[in-house]
Write a protein that holds these residues in place. Sequence first.
Motif, PDB file in Angstrom:
ATOM      1  N   CYS A  26       0.788  -1.273   0.123  1.00  0.00           N
ATOM      2  CA  CYS A  26       0.167   0.110   0.070  1.00  0.00           C
ATOM      3  C   CYS A  26       0.940   1.228   0.082  1.00  0.00           C
ATOM      4  O   CYS A  26       1.803   1.341   0.693  1.00  0.00           O
ATOM      5  CB  CYS A  26      -0.896  -0.057   1.275  1.00  0.00           C
ATOM      6  SG  CYS A  26      -2.025  -1.440   1.403  1.00  0.00           S
ATOM      7  N   SER A  27       0.734   1.968  -0.794  1.00  0.00           N
ATOM      8  CA  SER A  27       1.301   3.328  -0.953  1.00  0.00           C
ATOM      9  C   SER A  27       0.666   4.530   0.009  1.00  0.00           C
ATOM     10  O   SER A  27      -0.504   4.602   0.080  1.00  0.00           O
ATOM     11  CB  SER A  27       1.301   4.165  -2.556  1.00  0.00           C
ATOM     12  OG  SER A  27       1.881   5.273  -2.364  1.00  0.00           O
ATOM     13  N   THR A  30      -0.422   7.833  -2.420  1.00  0.00           N
ATOM     14  CA  THR A  30      -1.343   7.655  -3.379  1.00  0.00           C
ATOM     15  C   THR A  30      -2.563   7.078  -3.241  1.00  0.00           C
ATOM     16  O   THR A  30      -3.701   6.981  -3.632  1.00  0.00           O
ATOM     17  CB  THR A  30      -0.964   7.329  -4.809  1.00  0.00           C
ATOM     18  OG1 THR A  30      -0.176   6.024  -4.483  1.00  0.00           O
ATOM     19  CG2 THR A  30       0.405   8.109  -5.228  1.00  0.00           C
ATOM     20  N   GLY A  31      -2.249   5.882  -2.103  1.00  0.00           N
ATOM     21  CA  GLY A  31      -3.308   4.922  -1.618  1.00  0.00           C
ATOM     22  C   GLY A  31      -3.486   3.747  -2.598  1.00  0.00           C
ATOM     23  O   GLY A  31      -4.234   2.886  -2.448  1.00  0.00           O
ATOM     24  N   GLU A  32      -2.531   3.688  -3.619  1.00  0.00           N
ATOM     25  CA  GLU A  32      -2.500   2.562  -4.551  1.00  0.00           C
ATOM     26  C   GLU A  32      -2.100   1.195  -3.762  1.00  0.00           C
ATOM     27  O   GLU A  32      -1.346   1.287  -2.655  1.00  0.00           O
ATOM     28  CB  GLU A  32      -1.467   2.843  -5.548  1.00  0.00           C
ATOM     29  CG  GLU A  32      -1.163   1.839  -6.654  1.00  0.00           C
ATOM     30  CD  GLU A  32      -0.189   1.992  -7.727  1.00  0.00           C
ATOM     31  OE1 GLU A  32      -0.659   2.491  -8.838  1.00  0.00           O
ATOM     32  OE2 GLU A  32       0.789   1.875  -7.397  1.00  0.00           O
ATOM     33  N   GLN A  33      -2.633   0.202  -4.178  1.00  0.00           N
ATOM     34  CA  GLN A  33      -2.502  -1.137  -3.689  1.00  0.00           C
ATOM     35  C   GLN A  33      -2.301  -2.375  -4.608  1.00  0.00           C
ATOM     36  O   GLN A  33      -2.787  -2.211  -5.604  1.00  0.00           O
ATOM     37  CB  GLN A  33      -3.812  -1.564  -2.806  1.00  0.00           C
ATOM     38  CG  GLN A  33      -4.006  -0.929  -1.705  1.00  0.00           C
ATOM     39  CD  GLN A  33      -5.419  -1.243  -0.815  1.00  0.00           C
ATOM     40  OE1 GLN A  33      -5.940  -1.838  -1.379  1.00  0.00           O
ATOM     41  NE2 GLN A  33      -5.441  -0.802   0.350  1.00  0.00           N
ATOM     42  N   VAL A  34      -1.224  -2.952  -4.486  1.00  0.00           N
ATOM     43  CA  VAL A  34      -0.859  -3.816  -5.201  1.00  0.00           C
ATOM     44  C   VAL A  34      -0.710  -5.226  -4.532  1.00  0.00           C
ATOM     45  O   VAL A  34       0.037  -5.205  -3.448  1.00  0.00           O
ATOM     46  CB  VAL A  34       0.529  -3.608  -5.777  1.00  0.00           C
ATOM     47  CG1 VAL A  34       1.159  -4.666  -7.091  1.00  0.00           C
ATOM     48  CG2 VAL A  34       0.260  -2.490  -6.826  1.00  0.00           C
ATOM     49  N   GLU A  47       4.841  -8.669  -8.188  1.00  0.00           N
ATOM     50  CA  GLU A  47       3.417  -8.109  -8.372  1.00  0.00           C
ATOM     51  C   GLU A  47       2.465  -9.203  -9.202  1.00  0.00           C
ATOM     52  O   GLU A  47       3.236  -9.489  -9.918  1.00  0.00           O
ATOM     53  CB  GLU A  47       3.428  -6.912  -9.193  1.00  0.00           C
ATOM     54  CG  GLU A  47       3.614  -5.606  -8.501  1.00  0.00           C
ATOM     55  CD  GLU A  47       3.785  -4.444  -9.407  1.00  0.00           C
ATOM     56  OE1 GLU A  47       3.010  -4.634 -10.462  1.00  0.00           O
ATOM     57  OE2 GLU A  47       4.312  -3.355  -8.940  1.00  0.00           O
ATOM     58  N   LEU A  50      -3.198  -5.159  -9.358  1.00  0.00           N
ATOM     59  CA  LEU A  50      -3.616  -4.236  -8.856  1.00  0.00           C
ATOM     60  C   LEU A  50      -4.885  -4.178  -8.255  1.00  0.00           C
ATOM     61  O   LEU A  50      -5.731  -4.895  -8.707  1.00  0.00           O
ATOM     62  CB  LEU A  50      -3.763  -3.146  -9.968  1.00  0.00           C
ATOM     63  CG  LEU A  50      -4.051  -1.510  -9.441  1.00  0.00           C
ATOM     64  CD1 LEU A  50      -2.896  -0.944  -8.670  1.00  0.00           C
ATOM     65  CD2 LEU A  50      -4.314  -0.743 -10.702  1.00  0.00           C
ATOM     66  N   LYS A  52      -8.058  -2.544  -6.859  1.00  0.00           N
ATOM     67  CA  LYS A  52      -8.794  -1.323  -6.911  1.00  0.00           C
ATOM     68  C   LYS A  52      -9.888  -1.039  -5.855  1.00  0.00           C
ATOM     69  O   LYS A  52     -10.391  -0.044  -5.334  1.00  0.00           O
ATOM     70  CB  LYS A  52      -9.538  -1.117  -8.198  1.00  0.00           C
ATOM     71  CG  LYS A  52      -8.368  -0.984  -9.398  1.00  0.00           C
ATOM     72  CD  LYS A  52      -9.223  -0.820 -10.700  1.00  0.00           C
ATOM     73  CE  LYS A  52      -7.932  -1.125 -11.850  1.00  0.00           C
ATOM     74  NZ  LYS A  52      -8.821  -1.297 -13.015  1.00  0.00           N
ATOM     75  N   ASN A  53     -10.627  -2.196  -5.452  1.00  0.00           N
ATOM     76  CA  ASN A  53     -11.539  -2.161  -4.491  1.00  0.00           C
ATOM     77  C   ASN A  53     -11.566  -3.668  -3.823  1.00  0.00           C
ATOM     78  O   ASN A  53     -10.638  -4.409  -4.006  1.00  0.00           O
ATOM     79  CB  ASN A  53     -12.821  -2.131  -5.183  1.00  0.00           C
ATOM     80  CG  ASN A  53     -13.217  -2.787  -6.458  1.00  0.00           C
ATOM     81  OD1 ASN A  53     -12.842  -4.042  -6.443  1.00  0.00           O
ATOM     82  ND2 ASN A  53     -13.879  -2.456  -7.416  1.00  0.00           N
ATOM     83  N   ASP A  56     -11.571  -6.749  -5.821  1.00  0.00           N
ATOM     84  CA  ASP A  56     -10.397  -7.446  -6.450  1.00  0.00           C
ATOM     85  C   ASP A  56      -9.744  -8.092  -5.632  1.00  0.00           C
ATOM     86  O   ASP A  56      -9.076  -9.016  -5.867  1.00  0.00           O
ATOM     87  CB  ASP A  56      -9.363  -6.031  -6.920  1.00  0.00           C
ATOM     88  CG  ASP A  56     -10.068  -5.334  -8.205  1.00  0.00           C
ATOM     89  OD1 ASP A  56     -11.043  -6.063  -8.959  1.00  0.00           O
ATOM     90  OD2 ASP A  56      -9.827  -4.354  -8.466  1.00  0.00           O
TER      91      ASP A  56
END
Length: 73
Positions: A26-27, A30-34, A47, A50, A52-53, A56
């Motif tokens: 988790c970033s 930016t809140g990006e999650q991988v 990886e 991605l 998104k919710n 996912d």
Amino acid sequence: MIKLFQKKQQVKKDFDRENQKAVLRCSICTGEQVAGFKNIHTGKFEEVMLIKNGEDLTRFQEMYDLEEVVKEY
């Protein structure tokens, strides 16, 4: 009758459970999650997808038959 859109079947995938653990990176900015797998010996992250919710994340857990995914920041 021809079906144009068929529901994709979930195929269970496998990973090296002895040397890898499931991780959700988790970033903070930016809140990006991988979602992916981290080698417990080397720390290398692989990886997979991605996130998104919540849907996912659920799909990732079902795909690899996981009960829990650890979050890392």
